[in-house]
Write a protein that holds these residues in place. Structure first.
Motif, PDB file in Angstrom:
ATOM      1  N   VAL A  49       0.841  -1.198   0.000  1.00 58.02           N
ATOM      2  CA  VAL A  49       0.000   0.000   0.000  1.00 58.02           C
ATOM      3  C   VAL A  49       0.876   1.249   0.000  1.00 58.02           C
ATOM      4  O   VAL A  49       0.601   2.219  -0.714  1.00 58.02           O
ATOM      5  CB  VAL A  49      -0.959   0.008   1.206  1.00 58.02           C
ATOM      6  CG1 VAL A  49      -1.729   1.329   1.271  1.00 58.02           C
ATOM      7  CG2 VAL A  49      -1.948  -1.147   1.111  1.00 58.02           C
ATOM      8  N   ARG A  50       1.945   1.225   0.786  1.00 54.35           N
ATOM      9  CA  ARG A  50       2.845   2.379   0.782  1.00 54.35           C
ATOM     10  C   ARG A  50       3.443   2.597  -0.604  1.00 54.35           C
ATOM     11  O   ARG A  50       3.553   3.737  -1.073  1.00 54.35           O
ATOM     12  CB  ARG A  50       3.970   2.204   1.808  1.00 54.35           C
ATOM     13  CG  ARG A  50       4.923   3.406   1.848  1.00 54.35           C
ATOM     14  CD  ARG A  50       5.990   3.260   2.904  1.00 54.35           C
ATOM     15  NE  ARG A  50       6.853   2.118   2.660  1.00 54.35           N
ATOM     16  CZ  ARG A  50       7.856   1.763   3.463  1.00 54.35           C
ATOM     17  NH1 ARG A  50       8.094   2.454   4.572  1.00 54.35           N
ATOM     18  NH2 ARG A  50       8.596   0.709   3.180  1.00 54.35           N
ATOM     19  N   VAL A 102       3.271   6.151  -2.839  1.00 54.56           N
ATOM     20  CA  VAL A 102       4.432   6.981  -3.173  1.00 54.56           C
ATOM     21  C   VAL A 102       4.877   6.797  -4.620  1.00 54.56           C
ATOM     22  O   VAL A 102       5.935   7.298  -5.001  1.00 54.56           O
ATOM     23  CB  VAL A 102       5.618   6.707  -2.210  1.00 54.56           C
ATOM     24  CG1 VAL A 102       5.201   6.954  -0.771  1.00 54.56           C
ATOM     25  CG2 VAL A 102       6.160   5.292  -2.366  1.00 54.56           C
ATOM     26  N   ARG A 103       4.076   6.103  -5.436  1.00 58.00           N
ATOM     27  CA  ARG A 103       4.442   5.972  -6.846  1.00 58.00           C
ATOM     28  C   ARG A 103       4.248   7.312  -7.554  1.00 58.00           C
ATOM     29  O   ARG A 103       3.549   8.204  -7.070  1.00 58.00           O
ATOM     30  CB  ARG A 103       3.629   4.873  -7.528  1.00 58.00           C
ATOM     31  CG  ARG A 103       2.145   5.120  -7.578  1.00 58.00           C
ATOM     32  CD  ARG A 103       1.434   4.105  -8.470  1.00 58.00           C
ATOM     33  NE  ARG A 103       1.786   2.737  -8.146  1.00 58.00           N
ATOM     34  CZ  ARG A 103       0.901   1.777  -7.933  1.00 58.00           C
ATOM     35  NH1 ARG A 103      -0.392   2.037  -7.979  1.00 58.00           N
ATOM     36  NH2 ARG A 103       1.292   0.554  -7.664  1.00 58.00           N
ATOM     37  N   VAL A 104       4.873   7.441  -8.711  1.00 57.04           N
ATOM     38  CA  VAL A 104       4.918   8.719  -9.420  1.00 57.04           C
ATOM     39  C   VAL A 104       3.527   9.267  -9.716  1.00 57.04           C
ATOM     40  O   VAL A 104       3.262  10.463  -9.538  1.00 57.04           O
ATOM     41  CB  VAL A 104       5.730   8.577 -10.727  1.00 57.04           C
ATOM     42  CG1 VAL A 104       5.556   9.812 -11.602  1.00 57.04           C
ATOM     43  CG2 VAL A 104       7.206   8.371 -10.418  1.00 57.04           C
ATOM     44  N   SER A 105       2.613   8.413 -10.179  1.00 51.96           N
ATOM     45  CA  SER A 105       1.288   8.900 -10.563  1.00 51.96           C
ATOM     46  C   SER A 105       0.541   9.496  -9.376  1.00 51.96           C
ATOM     47  O   SER A 105      -0.166  10.502  -9.513  1.00 51.96           O
ATOM     48  CB  SER A 105       0.469   7.767 -11.185  1.00 51.96           C
ATOM     49  OG  SER A 105       0.334   6.681 -10.285  1.00 51.96           O
ATOM     50  N   LEU A 147       6.482  16.448 -11.828  1.00 52.70           N
ATOM     51  CA  LEU A 147       5.605  16.850 -10.728  1.00 52.70           C
ATOM     52  C   LEU A 147       5.864  16.010  -9.483  1.00 52.70           C
ATOM     53  O   LEU A 147       5.918  16.536  -8.361  1.00 52.70           O
ATOM     54  CB  LEU A 147       4.145  16.718 -11.158  1.00 52.70           C
ATOM     55  CG  LEU A 147       3.685  17.682 -12.253  1.00 52.70           C
ATOM     56  CD1 LEU A 147       2.278  17.327 -12.720  1.00 52.70           C
ATOM     57  CD2 LEU A 147       3.730  19.122 -11.765  1.00 52.70           C
ATOM     58  N   GLY A 148       6.009  14.702  -9.665  1.00 57.67           N
ATOM     59  CA  GLY A 148       6.276  13.839  -8.519  1.00 57.67           C
ATOM     60  C   GLY A 148       7.595  14.169  -7.847  1.00 57.67           C
ATOM     61  O   GLY A 148       7.692  14.216  -6.614  1.00 57.67           O
ATOM     62  N   LEU A 185      -5.109  -1.567  -5.887  1.00 52.20           N
ATOM     63  CA  LEU A 185      -3.952  -1.273  -6.722  1.00 52.20           C
ATOM     64  C   LEU A 185      -2.681  -1.862  -6.135  1.00 52.20           C
ATOM     65  O   LEU A 185      -1.739  -2.167  -6.847  1.00 52.20           O
ATOM     66  CB  LEU A 185      -3.793   0.247  -6.877  1.00 52.20           C
ATOM     67  CG  LEU A 185      -4.914   0.956  -7.633  1.00 52.20           C
ATOM     68  CD1 LEU A 185      -4.587   2.426  -7.778  1.00 52.20           C
ATOM     69  CD2 LEU A 185      -5.137   0.324  -8.989  1.00 52.20           C
ATOM     70  N   ASP A 186      -2.643  -1.996  -4.818  1.00 53.83           N
ATOM     71  CA  ASP A 186      -1.453  -2.542  -4.183  1.00 53.83           C
ATOM     72  C   ASP A 186      -1.332  -4.044  -4.391  1.00 53.83           C
ATOM     73  O   ASP A 186      -0.288  -4.625  -4.133  1.00 53.83           O
ATOM     74  CB  ASP A 186      -1.474  -2.234  -2.685  1.00 53.83           C
ATOM     75  CG  ASP A 186      -2.680  -2.846  -1.987  1.00 53.83           C
ATOM     76  OD1 ASP A 186      -3.816  -2.522  -2.386  1.00 53.83           O
ATOM     77  OD2 ASP A 186      -2.484  -3.654  -1.065  1.00 53.83           O
ATOM     78  N   ARG A 187      -2.392  -4.683  -4.847  1.00 53.42           N
ATOM     79  CA  ARG A 187      -2.363  -6.131  -5.025  1.00 53.42           C
ATOM     80  C   ARG A 187      -2.304  -6.537  -6.491  1.00 53.42           C
ATOM     81  O   ARG A 187      -2.345  -7.713  -6.808  1.00 53.42           O
ATOM     82  CB  ARG A 187      -3.583  -6.763  -4.358  1.00 53.42           C
ATOM     83  CG  ARG A 187      -3.519  -6.680  -2.840  1.00 53.42           C
ATOM     84  CD  ARG A 187      -4.558  -7.544  -2.192  1.00 53.42           C
ATOM     85  NE  ARG A 187      -4.328  -7.653  -0.763  1.00 53.42           N
ATOM     86  CZ  ARG A 187      -5.041  -8.419   0.036  1.00 53.42           C
ATOM     87  NH1 ARG A 187      -6.027  -9.139  -0.450  1.00 53.42           N
ATOM     88  NH2 ARG A 187      -4.785  -8.467   1.322  1.00 53.42           N
TER      89      ARG A 187
END
Length: 255
Positions: A69-70, A74-77, A110-111, A150-152
């Motif tokens: 989940v973390r 913290v992913r770019v999108s 941006l990220g 999304l984390d899975r």
């Protein structure tokens, strides 16, 4: 959701956080520093704050789930969306060439700037100030990530199931992209063979694809011959919820 930038005690730190290397290269006479070192620091600070916040908020999650989940947070999108929410695009200092090629809308720029902002705020006011600033953004983004799983990585799970049970590989198609550039909503369909197996809508193509995959997984029993329905039902129950749109029935014509 919009969040105001905090007032900096040292405005030069904020200026540096918003300075892209392209600006430095085009303005050597200013002897300005770019934001890359602050980005490095902000990345570490964000990882810590996000990890600690998730640890407190989700006591039922094991180490693996917390980590995944973390990673989604913290992913770019996700960071690019945070940058829009705090009004960074128009404040970035970019070189003319970068501006002309759409740099203010580029997710990686941006990220990186958002992470640099966190690094600058940490140097200016400490970890608690960063926590107060970023936790509302994390809290707003997390439910969507968890709901969409999304984390899975639902796409990987759907591919494994569909190849094993149906002998086909999922195909994803962007159906629509609506809204302004900074707040688009994407609609994606996933096909298994010649049938639309799932639909998803999300704030990024990746999120929409994940939701479409979850939709298909939730209706797995409708996608296989009756002789395999019991096996498909097990797959459907294991994959859980997360639908975003209704699917055509097994006898529905091809979309």
């Amino acid at each position: 959701m919009t969040v105001e930038l905090p007032a900096f005690r040292d405005p030069t730190l904020l200026e540096r956080a918003l300075t892209h290397t392209s600006y430095v290269n085009e303005h050597p006479e200013e002897h300005a520093a770019d934001n890359e070192r602050l980005e490095f620091l902000g990345d570490a600070v964000l990882d810590f704050i996000a990890g600690a916040w998730l640890f407190e908020q989700f006591p039922e999650y094991d180490e693996g789930r917390l980590t995944s989940v973390r990673a989604a947070l913290v992913r770019v999108s996700t960071l690019a969306k945070f940058a829009y929410q705090v009004g960074l695009p128009e404040r970035l200092r970019l070189g003319k060439g970068e501006i002309d090629t759409g740099g203010r809308e580029r997710a990686n720029i941006l990220g990186d700037a958002f992470e640099a902002l966190l690094g600058a705020l940490y140097l200016d006011q400490g970890i608690e100030a960063v926590r107060d600033f970023v936790v509302p953004l994390l809290a707003q983004a997390t439910p969507e990530i968890v709901q969409a799983k999304l984390d899975r990585d639902a796409k990987s799970r759907l591919q494994e199931w569909s190849q094993g049970v149906l002998g086909v590989t999922p195909r994803y198609k962007l159906v629509a992209a609506e809204g302004p550039d900074h707040a688009k909503v994407f609609t994606v369909e996933v096909r298994l063979g010649d049938r639309v197996a799932g639909m998803g809508r999300g704030s990024s193509k990746q999120m929409a694809e994940q939701l479409a995959a979850n939709d298909a997984l939730a209706r797995a029993s409708e996608l296989v011959p009756r002789t395999e329905s019991s096996e498909a039902q097990k797959g459907s129950e294991a994959e859980g919820q997360g639908r975003d749109a209704r699917l055509p029935s097994a006898s529905a014509p091809m979309a």
